[in-house]
Write a protein that holds these residues in place. Structure first.
Motif, PDB file in Angstrom:
ATOM      1  N   ALA A  56       0.832  -1.209   0.000  1.00  0.00           N
ATOM      2  CA  ALA A  56       0.000   0.000   0.000  1.00  0.00           C
ATOM      3  C   ALA A  56       0.864   1.256   0.000  1.00  0.00           C
ATOM      4  CB  ALA A  56      -0.925  -0.011   1.211  1.00  0.00           C
ATOM      5  N   MET A  57       1.945   1.214   0.757  1.00  0.00           N
ATOM      6  CA  MET A  57       2.838   2.375   0.816  1.00  0.00           C
ATOM      7  C   MET A  57       3.553   2.593  -0.518  1.00  0.00           C
ATOM      8  SD  MET A  57       4.390   1.853   4.661  1.00  0.00           S
ATOM      9  CE  MET A  57       5.595   3.166   4.458  1.00  0.00           C
ATOM     10  N   GLU A  58       3.941   1.500  -1.158  1.00  0.00           N
ATOM     11  CA  GLU A  58       4.596   1.609  -2.467  1.00  0.00           C
ATOM     12  C   GLU A  58       3.666   2.204  -3.520  1.00  0.00           C
ATOM     13  OE1 GLU A  58       5.932  -2.336  -3.246  1.00  0.00           O
ATOM     14  OE2 GLU A  58       7.772  -2.133  -2.041  1.00  0.00           O
ATOM     15  N   ARG A  59       2.361   2.067  -3.277  1.00  0.00           N
ATOM     16  CA  ARG A  59       1.365   2.632  -4.196  1.00  0.00           C
ATOM     17  C   ARG A  59       0.950   4.035  -3.769  1.00  0.00           C
ATOM     18  NH1 ARG A  59      -1.044  -1.507  -7.453  1.00  0.00           N
ATOM     19  NH2 ARG A  59      -0.233  -3.578  -6.907  1.00  0.00           N
ATOM     20  N   ASP A  60       1.716   4.620  -2.834  1.00  0.00           N
ATOM     21  CA  ASP A  60       1.546   6.014  -2.426  1.00  0.00           C
ATOM     22  C   ASP A  60       0.319   6.249  -1.557  1.00  0.00           C
ATOM     23  OD1 ASP A  60       2.486   8.603  -2.282  1.00  0.00           O
ATOM     24  OD2 ASP A  60       1.438   9.267  -4.097  1.00  0.00           O
ATOM     25  N   ALA A  61       0.064   5.353  -0.616  1.00  0.00           N
ATOM     26  CA  ALA A  61      -1.037   5.551   0.328  1.00  0.00           C
ATOM     27  C   ALA A  61      -0.798   6.806   1.154  1.00  0.00           C
ATOM     28  CB  ALA A  61      -1.169   4.340   1.251  1.00  0.00           C
ATOM     29  N   THR A  62      -1.877   7.540   1.457  1.00  0.00           N
ATOM     30  CA  THR A  62      -1.790   8.770   2.241  1.00  0.00           C
ATOM     31  C   THR A  62      -1.673   8.485   3.728  1.00  0.00           C
ATOM     32  OG1 THR A  62      -2.937  10.178   0.657  1.00  0.00           O
ATOM     33  CG2 THR A  62      -3.172  10.761   2.978  1.00  0.00           C
ATOM     34  N   ALA A  63      -2.394   7.454   4.173  1.00  0.00           N
ATOM     35  CA  ALA A  63      -2.391   7.095   5.590  1.00  0.00           C
ATOM     36  C   ALA A  63      -2.789   5.635   5.739  1.00  0.00           C
ATOM     37  CB  ALA A  63      -3.338   7.994   6.374  1.00  0.00           C
ATOM     38  N   LEU A  64      -2.519   5.089   6.912  1.00  0.00           N
ATOM     39  CA  LEU A  64      -2.854   3.703   7.216  1.00  0.00           C
ATOM     40  C   LEU A  64      -3.805   3.672   8.404  1.00  0.00           C
ATOM     41  CD1 LEU A  64       0.775   2.199   7.165  1.00  0.00           C
ATOM     42  CD2 LEU A  64      -0.852   2.264   5.254  1.00  0.00           C
ATOM     43  N   VAL A  65      -4.815   2.827   8.329  1.00  0.00           N
ATOM     44  CA  VAL A  65      -5.677   2.562   9.474  1.00  0.00           C
ATOM     45  C   VAL A  65      -5.407   1.116   9.874  1.00  0.00           C
ATOM     46  CG1 VAL A  65      -8.044   2.407  10.325  1.00  0.00           C
ATOM     47  CG2 VAL A  65      -7.418   4.205   8.699  1.00  0.00           C
ATOM     48  N   VAL A  66      -4.918   0.928  11.096  1.00  0.00           N
ATOM     49  CA  VAL A  66      -4.422  -0.384  11.508  1.00  0.00           C
ATOM     50  C   VAL A  66      -4.942  -0.765  12.890  1.00  0.00           C
ATOM     51  CG1 VAL A  66      -2.326  -0.290  10.103  1.00  0.00           C
ATOM     52  CG2 VAL A  66      -2.336   0.744  12.380  1.00  0.00           C
ATOM     53  N   GLY A  67      -4.807  -2.060  13.203  1.00  0.00           N
ATOM     54  CA  GLY A  67      -5.235  -2.545  14.515  1.00  0.00           C
ATOM     55  C   GLY A  67      -4.170  -2.369  15.579  1.00  0.00           C
ATOM     56  N   LYS A  68      -2.933  -2.196  15.162  1.00  0.00           N
ATOM     57  CA  LYS A  68      -1.828  -1.916  16.075  1.00  0.00           C
ATOM     58  C   LYS A  68      -0.758  -1.148  15.308  1.00  0.00           C
ATOM     59  CE  LYS A  68       0.319  -6.394  15.055  1.00  0.00           C
ATOM     60  NZ  LYS A  68       0.840  -7.651  15.611  1.00  0.00           N
ATOM     61  N   ARG A  69       0.057  -0.402  16.024  1.00  0.00           N
ATOM     62  CA  ARG A  69       1.082   0.403  15.360  1.00  0.00           C
ATOM     63  C   ARG A  69       2.091  -0.500  14.664  1.00  0.00           C
ATOM     64  NH1 ARG A  69       4.987   5.149  17.957  1.00  0.00           N
ATOM     65  NH2 ARG A  69       5.698   5.964  15.922  1.00  0.00           N
ATOM     66  N   ILE A  70       2.399  -0.166  13.440  1.00  0.00           N
ATOM     67  CA  ILE A  70       3.325  -0.956  12.635  1.00  0.00           C
ATOM     68  C   ILE A  70       4.698  -0.293  12.661  1.00  0.00           C
ATOM     69  CG2 ILE A  70       3.747  -1.980  10.369  1.00  0.00           C
ATOM     70  CD1 ILE A  70       1.171  -2.938  11.705  1.00  0.00           C
ATOM     71  N   GLU A  71       5.728  -1.097  12.959  1.00  0.00           N
ATOM     72  CA  GLU A  71       7.084  -0.576  12.979  1.00  0.00           C
ATOM     73  C   GLU A  71       7.639  -0.553  11.553  1.00  0.00           C
ATOM     74  OE1 GLU A  71       8.481   0.710  15.572  1.00  0.00           O
ATOM     75  OE2 GLU A  71       6.803   0.154  16.890  1.00  0.00           O
ATOM     76  N   ILE A  72       7.676   0.612  10.971  1.00  0.00           N
ATOM     77  CA  ILE A  72       8.190   0.782   9.611  1.00  0.00           C
ATOM     78  C   ILE A  72       9.136   1.977   9.587  1.00  0.00           C
ATOM     79  CG2 ILE A  72       6.344  -0.298   8.268  1.00  0.00           C
ATOM     80  CD1 ILE A  72       4.921   2.333   8.188  1.00  0.00           C
ATOM     81  N   THR A  73      10.087   1.937   8.675  1.00  0.00           N
ATOM     82  CA  THR A  73      11.083   3.006   8.591  1.00  0.00           C
ATOM     83  C   THR A  73      10.505   4.279   8.001  1.00  0.00           C
ATOM     84  OG1 THR A  73      11.809   2.102   6.463  1.00  0.00           O
ATOM     85  CG2 THR A  73      12.999   1.391   8.432  1.00  0.00           C
ATOM     86  N   SER A  74       9.640   4.140   7.008  1.00  0.00           N
ATOM     87  CA  SER A  74       9.050   5.317   6.370  1.00  0.00           C
ATOM     88  C   SER A  74       8.016   5.953   7.290  1.00  0.00           C
ATOM     89  CB  SER A  74       8.383   4.930   5.049  1.00  0.00           C
ATOM     90  OG  SER A  74       9.309   4.332   4.179  1.00  0.00           O
ATOM     91  N   ARG A  75       7.989   7.281   7.299  1.00  0.00           N
ATOM     92  CA  ARG A  75       7.027   8.003   8.122  1.00  0.00           C
ATOM     93  C   ARG A  75       5.737   8.195   7.320  1.00  0.00           C
ATOM     94  NH1 ARG A  75       8.740  10.550  12.637  1.00  0.00           N
ATOM     95  NH2 ARG A  75       7.209  12.229  12.425  1.00  0.00           N
ATOM     96  N   ILE A  76       4.646   7.646   7.848  1.00  0.00           N
ATOM     97  CA  ILE A  76       3.331   7.755   7.224  1.00  0.00           C
ATOM     98  C   ILE A  76       2.307   7.778   8.343  1.00  0.00           C
ATOM     99  CG2 ILE A  76       3.137   5.241   6.957  1.00  0.00           C
ATOM    100  CD1 ILE A  76       1.451   5.724   4.456  1.00  0.00           C
TER     101      ILE A  76
END
Length: 571
Positions: A56-76
């Motif tokens: 989803a991030m590679e496809r340029d998602a604006t934001a993520l709605v998740v059930g728990k915080r995801i540890e990722i390097t990119s800031r989104i």
């Protein structure tokens, strides 16, 4: 819409790495993500949307709605919520401007009858001169746009999108089939229903709900969410209706055939193989209705739709016109008629209760035998399989057990489980290939019989393992009928030849005079790929016997598309 405005509809959430951005869309499918889209990660039975966040991030998602915080390097921006399915429904409703609040939306739930009731309800609305949209098992209809349904009730973001599209097309009435899965998975959260119809309740989807109580609890959610000025349309002849009446604060309107205390009642006057006539009696008046559908179960469906229409303010004349305008529903006791002297019905019945209902209905209007073709779906409730076998044996004269949608299961193992419900095998045939089973059943049919092909109804596919192949019972029937009628004609010609009578000349005379008979039509039919090899071989062997005096100039092309008058052309 700004991201902060979108998230304002969420009562409970935490934001991380929040940056204000413009939102152009919402999706739970990472492959549909585009720039400006919010991706909502949903955990399903087989896949978890959280595993597709990188995509989803590679496809340029604006934001993520998740059930728990995801540890990722990119800031989104990450919006963490307790339930992402529920969040998807709330976000979708808010993003599309709460379209149902500006519409009259009718929800229909129950084990059987939802689709037919939805078609009847839509027809009543349209008979009043208003436009209506439809979201259900067969298709989603938005004006002239028709979308084949992937599931009875789509995901919440699709529902809100479709309702919004209806509004833009000046469609202010919508009919929605509400499945138990959809109610369980919050797909209908945020939809404001003006009325809700309950048809009936029987054992179904226990592979998902585990027991009938859980199944009923999910169904109840539809009427629980109704406001005080909405209507709950309940079946007075069904015991489960009391649970629906007890848990709603809406106005309850009852319909029925048996119980005289029902607000809206029907009295069946006449029923034949094509139509059902009944008297509709209500506080709003009474009228005789000629229903183009067969059976008591369809009277209940019509009665439910009529009661809903009356409760919402439609006139009784409009109710009558709307019901009588509906010629049929795809795959619901759909009659296939190509001039054969026996009846053929295609039906979606895939539970033992539904199968019993349609077979009992057909028995009441059939003079000959009932010949049944059916199977059970794979990866679904296995407990119903022997019950289906029992119903087939009890209510049909001859039946084929075949494949439905086996999915990941072995078709033969499914068939074996169906056979456990059968006491005697004398009237049972086993043919895993559904196409061959249908062909064999039609070949067996005689004048006055009724062939019932159950389980798939309107479906135009079959699921085998991980493969979806094109398959339509109606098309198979059409081709089988053409082949059968061609063979029937061949048999008549063969009979006349063997009696030594063709065009008034004996076989001996034909040999002596070396006169040849010109039969182009039959040879054209014989060599096409659409004719089964068994039929072709029979024709070919027969013609080889008389090859000395038969001439055919067009052996390799063409086919019979219309057998009307075919025998006369030959003889």
């Amino acid at each position: 819409m700004k991201l902060s405005e979108l998230c304002s509809c969420l009562k409970e959430h935490q934001s991380y790495d929040f940056v204000e951005k413009e939102v152009y869309g919402i999706t739970h499918n990472s492959q549909k993500v585009k720039g400006g889209y919010v991706f909502v990660a949903i955990k399903g039975h087989k896949l978890d949307g959280h595993d597709f966040i990188v995509d989803a991030m590679e496809r340029d998602a604006t934001a993520l709605v998740v059930g728990k915080r995801i540890e990722i390097t990119s800031r989104i921006p990450q919006i963490v919520v307790p339930n992402t399915r529920k969040a998807l429904a709330l976000l979708s409703n808010h993003f599309y401007g709460e379209p149902s609040s500006k519409m009259t939306v009718i929800g229909i739930t129950g084990t059987n009858g939802k689709t037919t009731t939805s078609y009847l309800t839509k027809s009543i609305i349209e008979a009043s001169g208003k436009k209506a949209g439809l979201i259900g098992t067969i298709q989603y209809q938005i004006g002239n746009r028709v979308i084949p349904a992937q599931e009875t009730t789509p995901e919440s973001v699709e529902i809100q999108s479709y309702l919004s599209e209806m509004l833009k097309s000046d469609i202010k009435h919508a009919v929605i089939e509400a499945s138990s899965h959809a109610l369980s998975q919050h797909r209908l959260d945020g939809v404001r229903f003006s009325s809700a119809i309950f048809t009936n309740l029987s054992v179904e989807h226990l592979d998902y709900h585990e027991n009938i109580k859980n199944y009923r609890t999910e169904k109840l959610k539809l009427v629980k969410g109704l406001s005080r000025d909405a209507f709950a349309i309940l079946n007075a002849d069904h015991n489960a209706s009391k649970h629906f009446a007890e848990c709603t604060k809406s106005q309850v309107v009852w319909y029925g055939i048996k119980r005289k205390k029902a607000d809206v009642m029907a009295e069946i006057i006449n029923m034949n193989a094509d139509t059902t006539q009944f008297l509709l009696n209500s506080p709003w008046g009474k009228t005789i209705i000629n229903l183009n559908l067969v059976g008591k179960h369809n009277v209940y469906n019509a009665l439910a739709a009529a009661t809903n229409g009356l409760a919402l303010g439609f006139k009784i004349d409009t109710i009558k016109t709307g019901i009588e305008s509906l010629s049929g529903v795809p795959g619901r006791l759909e009659k296939i008629d190509y001039g054969q002297d026996f009846h053929i019905y295609i039906d979606f019945a895939h539970t033992h209760q539904a199968l019993q209902t349609i077979l009992s209905t057909i028995r009441a209007t059939t003079t000959g035998r009932i010949i049944l073709v059916f199977g059970c779906g794979g990866d679904r409730d296995r407990k119903k399989r022997p019950k289906m076998g029992h119903i087939a044996e009890r209510y049909s004269d001859l039946f084929w057990i075949t494949s439905d949608n086996p999915r990941s299961e072995d078709p033969l193992k499914i068939i074996h489980e169906i056979q456990k419900g059968i006491k005697k095998t004398v009237s049972c045939r086993v043919q895993p290939d559904r196409k061959i089973a249908i062909e064999e059943a039609i070949m067996e049919a005689k004048k006055g019989d009724a062939v019932v092909i159950a389980g798939k109804g309107h479906e135009q596919y079959q699921i085998l393992k991980n493969t979806v192949i094109p398959f339509d019972d109606r098309e198979v029937v059409k081709q089988a009928l053409q082949n059968t009628m061609a063979l029937h004609t061949v048999n008549k010609v063969m009979s006349k030849l063997l009696r030594g009578v063709i065009m008034g000349k004996t076989i001996n005379h034909l040999y002596k005079s070396e006169q040849k008979i010109f039969l182009p039509h039959l040879f054209i039919a014989a060599k096409t790929s659409s004719v089964p090899s068994s039929i072709y071989n029979k024709i070919n062997n027969w013609f080889s016997t008389f090859s000395d005096f038969i001439e055919c100039p067009s052996f390799y092309e063409g086919e019979i598309t219309n057998t009307s008058g075919f025998e006369n052309k030959i003889l």
